[in-house]
Design a protein around this motif. Structure first.
Motif, PDB file in Angstrom:
ATOM      1  N   LYS A 154      12.248  57.093 -11.199  1.00  0.00           N
ATOM      2  CA  LYS A 154      13.266  56.111 -11.229  1.00  0.00           C
ATOM      3  C   LYS A 154      12.670  54.738 -10.925  1.00  0.00           C
ATOM      4  O   LYS A 154      11.794  54.372 -10.417  1.00  0.00           O
ATOM      5  CB  LYS A 154      14.170  56.393 -10.014  1.00  0.00           C
ATOM      6  N   GLU A 155      13.173  53.764 -11.487  1.00  0.00           N
ATOM      7  CA  GLU A 155      12.850  52.366 -11.286  1.00  0.00           C
ATOM      8  C   GLU A 155      13.506  51.745  -9.854  1.00  0.00           C
ATOM      9  O   GLU A 155      14.664  52.111  -9.483  1.00  0.00           O
ATOM     10  CB  GLU A 155      13.673  51.363 -12.462  1.00  0.00           C
ATOM     11  N   ILE A 156      12.933  51.127  -9.147  1.00  0.00           N
ATOM     12  CA  ILE A 156      13.113  50.879  -7.775  1.00  0.00           C
ATOM     13  C   ILE A 156      13.329  49.119  -8.065  1.00  0.00           C
ATOM     14  O   ILE A 156      12.550  48.323  -8.567  1.00  0.00           O
ATOM     15  CB  ILE A 156      12.126  51.230  -6.863  1.00  0.00           C
ATOM     16  N   THR A 157      14.447  48.684  -7.618  1.00  0.00           N
ATOM     17  CA  THR A 157      14.599  47.212  -7.455  1.00  0.00           C
ATOM     18  C   THR A 157      14.489  46.699  -6.006  1.00  0.00           C
ATOM     19  O   THR A 157      15.384  47.603  -5.428  1.00  0.00           O
ATOM     20  CB  THR A 157      16.274  46.944  -8.124  1.00  0.00           C
ATOM     21  N   ILE A 158      14.022  45.929  -5.890  1.00  0.00           N
ATOM     22  CA  ILE A 158      13.869  45.281  -4.190  1.00  0.00           C
ATOM     23  C   ILE A 158      14.525  43.794  -4.464  1.00  0.00           C
ATOM     24  O   ILE A 158      14.220  43.005  -5.111  1.00  0.00           O
ATOM     25  CB  ILE A 158      12.339  45.204  -3.912  1.00  0.00           C
ATOM     26  N   PRO A 159      15.673  43.850  -3.590  1.00  0.00           N
ATOM     27  CA  PRO A 159      16.602  42.572  -3.347  1.00  0.00           C
ATOM     28  C   PRO A 159      15.680  41.464  -2.795  1.00  0.00           C
ATOM     29  O   PRO A 159      15.060  41.819  -1.636  1.00  0.00           O
ATOM     30  CB  PRO A 159      17.715  42.889  -2.668  1.00  0.00           C
ATOM     31  N   LEU A 160      15.424  40.375  -3.199  1.00  0.00           N
ATOM     32  CA  LEU A 160      14.478  39.390  -2.975  1.00  0.00           C
ATOM     33  C   LEU A 160      15.209  38.803  -1.267  1.00  0.00           C
ATOM     34  O   LEU A 160      14.337  38.369  -0.637  1.00  0.00           O
ATOM     35  CB  LEU A 160      14.071  38.324  -3.843  1.00  0.00           C
TER      36      LEU A 160
END
Length: 108
Positions: A48-54
């Motif tokens: 899975k791709e992980i997105t990290i909110p900045l």
């Protein structure tokens, strides 16, 4: 009724044109998209791709760094207060000196 005939004719024509094309990796795609075994589920989860909110992460970093700095500054202020409480001011000939410095000078 006429529309259904046209649709069925188009479908027959499309099936006829695509009869030589076969998708050979159907099982592989199904295993990846719908894992059954524990190992497949781990691979699916790991892929899975992980997105990290900045903005939230940046805010958390700023808060942690700010609290560390305020703790450090607070400890420095408390050390200064302890030192200033141990030292006493002495007035000699109209001038104000620290008592421990005056005693050191007198010992010399």
């Amino acid at each position: 009724m006429m529309l259904n005939k046209e649709i069925s004719e188009i479908k027959k024509q499309l099936d006829n044109e695509l009869r030589h094309i076969h998708f050979s990796n159907e099982n592989n795609v199904l295993e990846r998209s719908h894992p059954r075994t524990f190992l497949q589920k781990i691979k699916y989860w790991w892929n899975k791709e992980i997105t990290i909110p900045l903005v939230p992460v940046g805010a958390i970093i700023v808060i942690v760094m700010g609290s560390a700095l305020t703790d450090e500054l607070g400890s420095l202020n408390s050390q200064k207060q302890v030192i200033s409480q141990q030292r006493q001011l002495v007035k000699i000939a109209g001038n104000i000196y620290w008592n421990d410095l005056v005693e050191e000078e007198l010992r010399r």
